[in-house]
Design a protein around this motif. Structure first.
Motif: not given
Length: 421
Positions: A197-208, A220-232
């Motif tokens: 799946x993909x997780x939405x954040x405000x911007x890729x500079x967020x401290x979250x 047990x997930x690998x960010x960028x492979x199993x789950x995407x973090x994208x700016x929305x």
């Protein structure tokens, strides 16, 4: 030069003594009706009018000289007392996200009641793109204070090196209000279910983002492979991305998820491990030179903020209304009473952990519990976000100004807040 009474009757010409008498009578009238502060301007007008041929009735007497001198001196003293003795200290506060009805209500009521002005502060807020943008501005002293999450700072610390010259001085978020939320009708029920799946954040500079990556690894997930973090984008832009299924989860704060639900999208919050749920979030941070050389400035800021929190805890309705007056576009359309009630609940939920412990006891405003942060640092190191768990927390989090934040008459402030419409 010919004088006239108020009724238009012709009189003898004005003399200098007449004008002195007129000045005295004018001063006496002004003192009774308008106060000493108006004397100097009114006297100047009276003299001009007198020499134009206008006068008030009355006769000059040497007995009035002591009174004239007393009034003149009083006017000078009043003008001196009204002159500013010291210009307000300018404070530029950097925010990582735009304020909403929670922190925005506190800011707005502080402005309306002059709580910062009472501390001789002139506060300006600027919104930058997340904690990643705030810290460089603070290090360069382009802003006086910032309100970032701590992860960006702590992850930047290099083991064995000197601490960066910044320090948190006011705990503005003693419990983690960040959430991973999905639509209530989604089949995602745990963080582990976010695989693919993909997780939405405000911007890729967020401290979250460092915390989000650690949470994924803990599941047990690998960010960028199993789950995407994208700016929305923030608020409505992010809500729209979730509705359109461009992302399947949002990593926003609890207030923003509440606002999402107010817009008719039911949400499910995914559970966090205890060390992540209990950690601190946003806090006020300053350059260490400010903390060392001008601690009174930061103490006054923290005290004014604490006062505003107390006002909003006492009368949340007044604070919400203040926020809407300052930000008319934020006022919801439709049922005004229902909107007010819903936003009051948002503010109450947000402010509760700032002023009270989980057991309901009053907490010390602005104070940090380093043991909670230390446990969290250990988890962030364990899941690869911090290079070391040996971070000098005493250098990055200070409680030395905390006693001064509560130095005000709380009972009087509560009474003032209750009297607000």
């Amino acid at each position: 030069m010919t004088g006239f009474h108020a009724g238009g009757r012709k009189t003898m010409p004005c003399t200098l003594s007449d004008c002195v008498d007129v000045i005295l009578l004018s001063c006496e009238i002004i003192v009774v009706n308008q106060g000493f502060s108006m004397i100097s301007s009114k006297v100047a007008a009276t003299v001009a009018n007198c020499f134009k041929g206008e006068r008030l009735p009355g006769t000059f007497s040497f007995r009035r000289f002591p009174t004239i001198i007393w009034l003149a001196a009083a006017g000078v003293l009043v003008q001196a007392s009204q002159a500013p003795t010291h210009a307000a200290d300018r404070v530029k506060v950097g925010l990582g996200i735009p304020p909403t009805v929670t922190e925005g209500s506190v800011q707005s009521i502080a402005d309306e009641l002059g709580l910062f002005r009472d501390e001789n502060l002139d506060v300006e807020y600027v919104v930058l793109a997340g904690a990643g943008a705030l810290l460089p501005q603070l290090l360069q002293k382009n802003i006086t204070i910032a309100l970032p999450l701590p992860e960006t700072l702590l992850s930047a610390h290099k083991p064995g090196s000197e601490p960066l010259p910044v320090s948190y001085f006011y705990n503005a978020g003693p419990r983690n209000t960040l959430e991973l939320a999905v639509k209530a009708d989604s089949d995602i029920r745990t963080i582990a279910d976010l695989r693919g799946k993909s997780i939405g954040v405000g911007a890729l500079t967020w401290g979250t983002i460092p915390q989000t990556r650690a949470l994924l690894r803990a599941a047990g997930l690998t960010p960028g492979r199993d789950v995407q973090i994208v700016a929305v984008g923030v608020l409505g832009a992010g809500f729209h991305a979730l509705r359109e299924d461009r992302v399947q989860a949002l990593n926003f704060n609890s207030t923003w998820i509440d606002l999402l639900e107010q817009e008719g999208v039911a949400a499910r919050r995914l559970a966090y491990p205890p060390a992540f749920r209990q950690t601190v979030v946003n806090g006020y941070i300053a350059h260490r030179s400010t903390l060392d050389d001008n601690p009174g400035l930061l103490e006054r800021f923290g005290r004014a903020w604490t006062k505003a929190l107390v006002v909003c805890d006492t009368n949340p309705r007044a604070c919400v209304e203040a926020f809407w007056r300052k930000n008319p576009s934020a006022r919801p359309q439709g049922d005004a009473a229902a909107a007010l009630a819903a936003n009051v609940r948002l503010l109450q939920r947000w402010i509760e952990p700032l002023l009270r412990e989980p057991d309901g006891k009053a907490r010390v405003p602005g104070a940090y519990d380093l043991s909670i942060i230390r446990t969290y640092v250990g988890e962030m190191h364990r899941y690869g976000e911090f290079a070391s768990e040996d971070i000098p927390l005493d250098a990055y989090f200070s409680n030395k100004l905390v006693p001064g934040f509560a130095k005000f008459d709380r009972d009087a402030l509560v009474a003032r807040a209750r009297a607000l419409p």
